[in-house]
Design a protein around this motif. Structure first.
Motif, PDB file in Angstrom:
ATOM      1  N   ARG A  28       0.830  -1.203   0.000  1.00 42.19           N
ATOM      2  CA  ARG A  28       0.000   0.000   0.000  1.00 42.19           C
ATOM      3  C   ARG A  28       0.870   1.262   0.000  1.00 42.19           C
ATOM      4  O   ARG A  28       0.542   2.255  -0.647  1.00 42.19           O
ATOM      5  CB  ARG A  28      -0.933   0.005   1.213  1.00 42.19           C
ATOM      6  CG  ARG A  28      -2.068  -1.020   1.115  1.00 42.19           C
ATOM      7  CD  ARG A  28      -2.782  -1.151   2.457  1.00 42.19           C
ATOM      8  NE  ARG A  28      -3.904  -2.055   2.378  1.00 42.19           N
ATOM      9  CZ  ARG A  28      -5.169  -1.684   2.179  1.00 42.19           C
ATOM     10  NH1 ARG A  28      -5.462  -0.406   2.031  1.00 42.19           N
ATOM     11  NH2 ARG A  28      -6.134  -2.574   2.126  1.00 42.19           N
ATOM     12  N   ILE A  29       1.975   1.210   0.736  1.00 41.17           N
ATOM     13  CA  ILE A  29       2.890   2.350   0.719  1.00 41.17           C
ATOM     14  C   ILE A  29       3.467   2.538  -0.678  1.00 41.17           C
ATOM     15  O   ILE A  29       3.519   3.651  -1.207  1.00 41.17           O
ATOM     16  CB  ILE A  29       4.033   2.142   1.737  1.00 41.17           C
ATOM     17  CG1 ILE A  29       3.499   2.208   3.167  1.00 41.17           C
ATOM     18  CG2 ILE A  29       5.120   3.208   1.531  1.00 41.17           C
ATOM     19  CD1 ILE A  29       4.558   2.002   4.232  1.00 41.17           C
ATOM     20  N   LYS A  30       3.881   1.437  -1.292  1.00 41.19           N
ATOM     21  CA  LYS A  30       4.506   1.502  -2.620  1.00 41.19           C
ATOM     22  C   LYS A  30       3.554   2.074  -3.657  1.00 41.19           C
ATOM     23  O   LYS A  30       3.981   2.716  -4.624  1.00 41.19           O
ATOM     24  CB  LYS A  30       4.971   0.111  -3.047  1.00 41.19           C
ATOM     25  CG  LYS A  30       5.908   0.113  -4.236  1.00 41.19           C
ATOM     26  CD  LYS A  30       6.483  -1.278  -4.488  1.00 41.19           C
ATOM     27  CE  LYS A  30       7.484  -1.249  -5.630  1.00 41.19           C
ATOM     28  NZ  LYS A  30       8.085  -2.590  -5.861  1.00 41.19           N
ATOM     29  N   SER A  31       2.265   1.892  -3.466  1.00 41.16           N
ATOM     30  CA  SER A  31       1.284   2.373  -4.439  1.00 41.16           C
ATOM     31  C   SER A  31       1.241   3.896  -4.515  1.00 41.16           C
ATOM     32  O   SER A  31       0.655   4.456  -5.443  1.00 41.16           O
ATOM     33  CB  SER A  31      -0.107   1.832  -4.098  1.00 41.16           C
ATOM     34  OG  SER A  31      -0.586   2.395  -2.885  1.00 41.16           O
ATOM     35  N   SER A  32       1.844   4.578  -3.537  1.00 44.33           N
ATOM     36  CA  SER A  32       1.831   6.051  -3.533  1.00 44.33           C
ATOM     37  C   SER A  32       3.117   6.643  -4.104  1.00 44.33           C
ATOM     38  O   SER A  32       3.323   7.853  -4.031  1.00 44.33           O
ATOM     39  CB  SER A  32       1.631   6.575  -2.105  1.00 44.33           C
ATOM     40  OG  SER A  32       2.731   6.242  -1.279  1.00 44.33           O
TER      41      SER A  32
END
Length: 334
Positions: A251-255
């Motif tokens: 989820r962090i990487k998606s930003s």
């Protein structure tokens, strides 16, 4: 934090709290467990333990820094143009302090906050920052006196409760800190960071099982809209076991297409995973996660400040050399 971790008022005085980075080392003796039987793999100083798939670094992005520098120039001009009364000048100095702090220029920020109090001794907000700096310098009673002064002048500012709670938490007095964290949480039930810090305090005062139970109840009572709109609730969901660590970092990487947001999430994410590793008793892994949080250089976040503090505490616990720390000020030191 999108969150509590920005400078007071505008950024949420948690940055303020965030400055309590080197506080109360004398209290470490009260919190230290007997490490004589700790398994070797939990001790820091060996191989880097964070799985490679979770190691990410933000790309250099200077947009927010450039905006702050432009804002710094504009606000400074007010001292010569529009700030005539002591009250007006105090407010300008306070705003300058917030900006300097956000830029990582702590020594200059301290001067601005002191200037604000010289102009107006009854200005509540600077006392919160001054109290945090006192705590950082190890002047703990003076820090508490400053927080009390702030609350006497403005009893409605719950960010001061948060700042005082942070000081007491790291001072090894979580039972006393609990009332401040509760007051801060009750002022806004829909903020994930208030839930998280209350949880961290309750782990020390009520045990992990009870703290998780309480966190689950608070999360369940949070409006769905708030959960969906605030990334910080991903941390809450990780803490209560709703999502895995792999999903959390995904989820962090998606930003990552949004540079500032990505860096913010990495700083927060690594810090809170570090705290979770610490609770699990794996100091080596916690130290590595805190190192990744510090590597983001998000000066305006308490997670950045506390990551450095946590690293020093862990290394001190095991008698390891402190080593070089990332610079966080223009001479104020940490």
């Amino acid at each position: 934090m999108n969150s509590l971790i920005r400078a007071a008022k505008a950024r949420g005085a948690i940055v303020a709290a965030g400055l309590v980075l080197t506080l109360i080392m004398s209290s470490c003796a009260n919190n230290q467990r007997d490490d004589s039987n700790v398994a070797e793999h939990v001790k820091p100083g060996g191989s880097f333990l964070v799985p490679a798939e979770y190691v990410m670094f933000p790309q250099p992005f200077y947009g927010s820094s450039e905006r702050d520098q432009a804002l710094l120039f504009n606000v400074s001009q007010l001292l010569d143009t529009k700030a005539r009364s002591h009250r007006e000048r105090a407010e300008v100095f306070y705003e300058l302090g917030i900006i300097y702090d956000r830029l990582g220029l702590e020594a200059t920020a301290r001067t601005m906050f002191m200037n604000a109090l010289v102009e107006n001794r009854k200005y509540a907000a600077p006392y919160n920052f001054i109290g945090i700096y006192f705590a950082e310098d190890g002047r703990y009673q003076e820090a508490l006196d400053a927080f009390d002064s702030s609350l006497e002048l403005d009893s409605s500012d719950r960010y001061v409760n948060f700042s005082r709670g942070i000081v007491l938490y790291y001072a090894g007095r979580p039972q006393v800190a609990l009332s401040d964290f509760l007051a801060f949480y009750k002022a806004d039930h829909s903020d994930p960071y208030r839930q998280l810090w209350l949880f961290l305090c309750e782990v020390k005062t009520q045990g992990r099982e009870k703290a998780v139970e309480n966190l689950k109840e608070r999360f369940a009572a949070t409006p769905k809209k708030a959960v969906e709109s605030n990334w910080g609730f991903d941390v809450v969901r990780l803490y209560i076991g709703e999502i895995s660590l792999k999903e959390f970092f995904s989820r962090i990487k998606s930003s990552q297409d949004h540079a500032d947001e990505y860096a913010d999430h990495l700083c927060e994410g690594y810090f809170y995973v570090g705290k979770l590793s610490e609770i699990d008793g794996n100091d080596a892994l916690a130290c590595d996660y805190f190192s990744l949080a510090a590597a983001t250089h998000r000066y305006g976040f308490l997670e950045y400040r506390y990551a450095l503090r946590e690293i020093r505490t862990i290394k001190k616990r095991y008698g390891l050399p402190a080593g070089a720390s990332p610079a966080t000020s223009d001479g104020g030191g940490l």
